[in-house]
Enzyme design. Sequence first.
Site, short mmCIF file in Angstrom:
data_model
loop_
_atom_site.label_atom_id
_atom_site.label_comp_id
_atom_site.label_asym_id
_atom_site.label_seq_id
_atom_site.Cartn_x
_atom_site.Cartn_y
_atom_site.Cartn_z
CB SER D 35 21.78 -0.16 -13.62
OG SER D 35 21.43 -0.89 -12.48
CB ALA D 47 10.85 0.65 -0.57
CG PHE D 115 5.34 5.43 7.79
CD1 PHE D 115 4.43 4.58 7.17
CD2 PHE D 115 6.70 5.13 7.69
CE1 PHE D 115 4.86 3.47 6.46
CE2 PHE D 115 7.14 4.02 6.98
CZ PHE D 115 6.22 3.19 6.37
CD GLN D 229 15.99 4.71 9.83
OE1 GLN D 229 15.61 4.44 8.70
NE2 GLN D 229 15.56 5.77 10.49
CG HIS D 231 13.02 -0.92 10.11
ND1 HIS D 231 12.03 -1.52 10.84
CD2 HIS D 231 12.37 -0.16 9.18
CE1 HIS D 231 10.85 -1.16 10.37
NE2 HIS D 231 11.03 -0.33 9.37
CG LEU D 241 11.45 -3.75 6.58
CD1 LEU D 241 12.21 -3.23 7.78
CD2 LEU D 241 11.22 -2.66 5.57
CD GLU D 244 8.18 3.44 10.75
OE1 GLU D 244 9.35 3.11 11.02
OE2 GLU D 244 7.85 4.62 10.54
NE ARG D 284 11.66 3.32 9.96
CZ ARG D 284 11.68 3.25 8.64
NH1 ARG D 284 12.80 3.42 7.97
NH2 ARG D 284 10.57 3.00 7.98
CG HIS D 352 15.82 0.06 7.14
ND1 HIS D 352 15.39 -0.90 6.27
CD2 HIS D 352 14.98 1.11 6.98
CE1 HIS D 352 14.33 -0.46 5.61
NE2 HIS D 352 14.07 0.76 6.00
NE ARG D 387 15.08 6.28 5.74
CZ ARG D 387 14.13 5.43 5.34
NH1 ARG D 387 13.13 5.87 4.61
NH2 ARG D 387 14.18 4.16 5.67
CG LEU D 388 10.86 11.37 10.47
CD1 LEU D 388 9.61 12.25 10.54
CD2 LEU D 388 11.00 10.59 11.78
CG LEU D 393 10.37 4.73 -1.13
CD1 LEU D 393 9.06 3.98 -1.01
CD2 LEU D 393 11.21 4.11 -2.25
C1 LIG Z 1 13.52 -3.41 2.91
C2 LIG Z 1 13.47 -1.92 2.76
C3 LIG Z 1 12.25 -1.26 2.84
C4 LIG Z 1 12.20 0.11 2.67
N1 LIG Z 1 10.97 0.72 2.78
C5 LIG Z 1 10.91 2.06 2.61
C6 LIG Z 1 9.67 2.72 2.70
O1 LIG Z 1 8.63 2.12 2.95
N2 LIG Z 1 9.63 4.05 2.49
C7 LIG Z 1 10.75 4.75 2.20
O2 LIG Z 1 10.65 5.94 1.98
N3 LIG Z 1 11.94 4.14 2.10
C8 LIG Z 1 12.05 2.82 2.31
N4 LIG Z 1 13.28 2.20 2.23
C9 LIG Z 1 14.43 2.97 1.80
C10 LIG Z 1 14.43 3.14 0.30
O3 LIG Z 1 13.91 1.99 -0.30
C11 LIG Z 1 15.78 3.36 -0.30
O4 LIG Z 1 16.43 4.35 0.39
C12 LIG Z 1 15.67 3.79 -1.74
O5 LIG Z 1 14.93 2.85 -2.47
C13 LIG Z 1 17.01 3.96 -2.39
O6 LIG Z 1 16.84 4.17 -3.77
P1 LIG Z 1 18.03 4.57 -4.71
O7 LIG Z 1 17.45 4.90 -6.02
O8 LIG Z 1 18.83 5.60 -4.03
O9 LIG Z 1 18.92 3.28 -4.82
P2 LIG Z 1 18.66 1.75 -5.26
O10 LIG Z 1 17.23 1.47 -5.54
O11 LIG Z 1 19.35 0.92 -4.25
O12 LIG Z 1 19.40 1.65 -6.62
C14 LIG Z 1 20.79 1.65 -6.75
C15 LIG Z 1 21.12 1.48 -8.20
O13 LIG Z 1 22.48 1.74 -8.41
C16 LIG Z 1 23.05 0.75 -9.19
N5 LIG Z 1 24.46 0.62 -8.86
C17 LIG Z 1 24.99 0.57 -7.62
N6 LIG Z 1 26.32 0.46 -7.71
C18 LIG Z 1 26.64 0.42 -9.02
C19 LIG Z 1 27.85 0.31 -9.75
N7 LIG Z 1 29.03 0.17 -9.14
N8 LIG Z 1 27.80 0.29 -11.08
C20 LIG Z 1 26.61 0.39 -11.72
N9 LIG Z 1 25.46 0.52 -11.08
C21 LIG Z 1 25.45 0.53 -9.75
C22 LIG Z 1 22.26 -0.47 -8.90
O14 LIG Z 1 22.32 -1.37 -9.97
C23 LIG Z 1 20.86 0.10 -8.74
O15 LIG Z 1 20.23 0.20 -9.98
C24 LIG Z 1 13.35 0.83 2.41
C25 LIG Z 1 14.56 0.18 2.34
C26 LIG Z 1 14.64 -1.18 2.56
C27 LIG Z 1 15.97 -1.83 2.59
#
Ligand SMILES: Cc1cc2nc3c(=O)[nH]c(=O)nc-3n(C[C@H](O)[C@H](O)[C@H](O)COP(=O)(O)OP(=O)(O)OC[C@H]3O[C@@H](n4cnc5c(N)ncnc54)[C@H](O)[C@@H]3O)c2cc1C
Lengths: 248, 111, 137, 576
Positions: D35, D47, D115, D229, D231, D241, D244, D284, D352, D387-388, D393
């Site tokens: 990572s 999130a 939601f 999307q 938001h 953010l 919601e 959204r 978002h 996406r809803l 998550l």
């Molecule tokens: C402010 C906010 C609020 C949200 N609230 C909600 C919610 O209430 N409910 C919901 O369902 N969703 C929500 N979402 C969406 C949701 O949080 C994300 O879609 C989800 O957390 C993405 O998780 P992930 O594991 O895919 O990626 P991330 O958590 O973004 O992790 C990505 C990982 O990849 C690693 N990485 C990336 N590129 C590289 C690279 N080149 N080399 C090595 N490592 C790399 C990073 O270090 C990190 O560890 C929200 C999003 C935002 C922005």
Amino acid sequence: MNGATATLNITRYLPGQDQIPRSQSYSVPYQRDWVILDALNYIKDHIDGTLSYRWSCRMGVCGSCGMMVNGVPKLTCAVFLRDFYPQEIRIEPLVNFPIIRDLVIDMSDFLDKLKSVKPWIIRKTEKQISEGEYLQTPEELSAYQQFTQCINCMLCYAACPVYGMEPEFLGPAAIALGYRYNQDSRDQGKESRQAVLGSHEGIWQCTFVGECTEVCPKEVDPAAAIQRSKVEITKDWFKSVLLPWGQR
Amino acid sequence: MAGKNSSEPFWWGLFSAGGVVAAFLVPIHIILTGFALPLGWISDTGMLYRVWWVKIYLFVLITLPLYHWAHRFYFALNDMGLKVIRKPLAVVCYGGAVAGTVATLWVLISV
Amino acid sequence: MISPRPDKSMLYYPKMPATWWLRKRSYFLFMLRELSSVFIAIFLVVLLVQIYQLSEGPKSYTAFAQRLGSPGWIIFHAIALLFAIYHSITWFFSTAVVLPLRLGKREIPRNLVAALNIGAWIVVSLVILYLFLSLKG
Amino acid sequence: MDTYDIIIVGGGGAGLRAAIAAAESSPKLSIALVSKVYPMRSHTVSAEGGTAAVLRDNDSFDTHAKDTIFGADFLADQDAVEMFINEAPGELIQLEHWGCPWSRDPDGRMSVRAFGGMSVNRTAFAADKTGFHMLHALFQTSLKYESVNRYDECFVTTLLVNDGRVQGITIINIYNGQVEVITGKAVILCTGGGGRVFPFTTNAAIKTGDGMALAYRAGVALKDMEFVQYHPTGLPGTGILITEASRGEGGWLTNKDGYRYLQDYGLGPPTDEPVHRKMELGPRDILSRCHMQELEKGRTFEGPYGHYVHLDLRHLGENKINEKIPFVRELARKYIGIDPVYEPIPVRPVVHYMMGGISTDATTKTTLAGLYAAGETACVSINGANRLGSNSLTECLVFGARAGRSAAEYASAQSSPSSKPLEALARDEQQRLDQQFLRKEGGKERIATIRQEMHKTMEEGVGIYRNEEAMQKTCNTLSQLRERFKDISFDDRSSIFNTEVIAALELDFMLDVAGAIAHSAANRKESRGSHTRTDFPKRDDENFLKHSLAHRTVDGPRIEYSPVTITRWQPEERKY
Ligand SMILES: Cc1cc2nc3c(=O)[nH]c(=O)nc-3n(C[C@H](O)[C@H](O)[C@H](O)COP(=O)(O)OP(=O)(O)OC[C@H]3O[C@@H](n4cnc5c(N)ncnc54)[C@H](O)[C@@H]3O)c2cc1C
Ligand code: SF4
Ligand code: F3S
Ligand code: FES
């Protein structure tokens, strides 16, 4: 923009080039609603691309951006230029940690400590997923909820003089985390955590300076977690010595 | 449980108990013996110290805060960078408190 | 093996000076709190010596008590008293942190707990004062 | 060169879930978790609102599936959605068993809240820091597994593909700038989304679409990239953010006349208590468009950071706000000095989430043997055109776990890759990195300038409302930026913790992702979900009920299409 500028004196250190850290001064446009991190990003983008620091969420929840701001450990995405302006602002890496470069500190020591308190639910008997969740009332939740708020930002380690003097000290956030699991009604692993928490390098080295709690941006109150652990472990100790036949 | 093998909970327990005693009782006793008596606000208290249950009280009053001192002083010196001589410091501090306990016991029995 | 950790030899290790506690008000207050125990301990040793005089006879006891009236001792006791009060107050606030009182989901405000402790402390002090005035052996 | 059975790139919700699943399914496998930031810094930490699953008797798999598919404007693969919904409850309970501090009902069960776009209360939450608590619970639990070897602060630069399958990665160890190779029989990409290709986003700095670009460059298509999307409730200026959940708990959106304007757009009638899928609980994409129409009518506020409306929480009262959405209060107070207990919060639509991503099937497999993807970086697809909230998550958990298991199964059956050809590939990569990044001298373009221009053209061309001309312009600007990028200059030529090089690598990835978005968008001549065209305002199922697939070619993206899987829910008009 009104042409006003804010001055930041930033610690620079590049191993191999600098023997010891030095300070470098930068002027950035003064914006009322900029946080310190915005100013750093401005410097990085427009003035000096060599400045190194960590950040990500810019909303005070990822824990990356801790630095010393005028000598106090702060999340730089959560303090504003206006809190200091027009005074010059001193930005240094978090104290009590080895410096990798500029404002970037080495926190690998903390990661080992974090793991050592076994921060996961330990059960004697597991419930199957198909049987549903462990029930936990809002009261049971509130017994440990505060201690789940830690974002591992390391401000408390920078504030704790004991950690500064004794790098082996397990430290506020790691102990608070161990305590958090001990207080969780779902957990049954208290005993296996006591070996680490109850050691000299664990809770006993803390002299209750209390600064950890003062600087914590998330109101975790590690000082309370540590002192309460002391009480619990002491109670257990006296019970086991004075009433060796009694159940513990 | 490591807590059981190490003596730290023991010392900390005494430290805390001493802290409580010191917090609740010491200020008024300083007023009594340090000011009230020498300045003649109250008359002599000497005979009181010979009442058996007062002796028990005095024992608690004097010994527990000594452990409180031992613990705090030991750690404060460590925090001030004297950890190189940690072992001898511990002997002096905690040993001092134990010696004080023995002395208190002896004095209270002998008077 | 790739080492996913910084190379220790490349790090700069800042050193914390032994005088760290002079650098910040809060650290200095902490040190004062810790040192309060020294004054409390000295006071108690003096008290013990005073009690010991009883075994040497009432005369030496009275003589000792009178010696405590000298300006030097009064100053010492004044300082000790300030430290002792500082200890009491900080201790009661600490107690509120260490032994929280809960009412359902809510923690009772710590300042309230500390205030209750301070109230109890004043009552206890008055009781002791009363006993000393009335019992006198 | 380090050797593993499975390499997981990304330590967010999806990556950690994948790591635990792989470790549990076969303890003998060695796992590398790479990572670019410490796992607990991953964007999942931000999130807020919650995570959806059918947990209650008044709910059913079918309604959750229907809501999701409806919300997706029928562009979701319905078989994948059903799989997702069936596995969702188990995943949330698993996380409960791992210590996630879910908010609870008085009887001790996990609470659920309303939601947007959901027809029942089915969003589980941990106050309004759900992602934070999930991420830390996953990270802390992952520490238990000795077979998981972490490479923190290592940046992946390329996938090593040999013999038609992925066999490893190269990384830059950020601490010392060394380029290193990690080999693996399977690689799972969990690198999160790419909201940072836009100027105004809720996303953290690390969300630069790296994984999408890595896969894209390795020949895997990016699916449905045009669906970005917005938001409806971000803070003006920072884009932070406001969850919601604040509307789920009963918050109102009002325009400058204090009027709950959503009732004018078919979402009414307004009620005091929130009603599922109505008014503020609409999806959204629709809410964001309503905002833009209010702007058009001149009924929004105007501030130093442009137009905004009010999110009014005052009627909820201090207790409810503190109990259910304390973080909203903390953020509003800290960043704009407004206490929502006493004043409405200014909000506006903000980028978002990316519905699109690396094209995978429901087992998380990509078209490249050995390569898997999960989380926001992947497109399975369950999110379709919109996406809803609170499904993503859960998506990280369900498909993270699936990816871990699929990769474990695959890796167990594979022999170790031979190192010779990989060494050759690594040498090429080292050379590329040296020439373009690590040892590049000269150049005259500042990284920040190119990034800003990319931001600008993305907002202009592929924002909430789109049209042919603007999108073509964006496509052209992006290819010019791609050229100019070759001429970037570096201030920092040191090898230790060189964040400037990392920023350049991220910009390089973002330009690829931006190109895929713009070209996919320009090719889709209809309006669907978040993709709204003023020149094609209607949904066109006849021609576009299909996934777009962007392939990387030397002359820019090539867009192809693949069918959408429709099982039990036939497309109908999307009305709330
Ligand atoms: C402010 C906010 C609020 C949200 N609230 C909600 C919610 O209430 N409910 C919901 O369902 N969703 C929500 N979402 C969406 C949701 O949080 C994300 O879609 C989800 O957390 C993405 O998780 P992930 O594991 O895919 O990626 P991330 O958590 O973004 O992790 C990505 C990982 O990849 C690693 N990485 C990336 N590129 C590289 C690279 N080149 N080399 C090595 N490592 C790399 C990073 O270090 C990190 O560890 C929200 C999003 C935002 C922005
Ligand atoms: S306890 Fe507070 S200060 Fe310490 S790491 Fe956690 S959040 Fe930061
Ligand atoms: S500052 Fe340090 S000494 Fe203890 S109370 Fe906090 S850990
Ligand atoms: S950048 Fe995440 S806490 Fe400051």
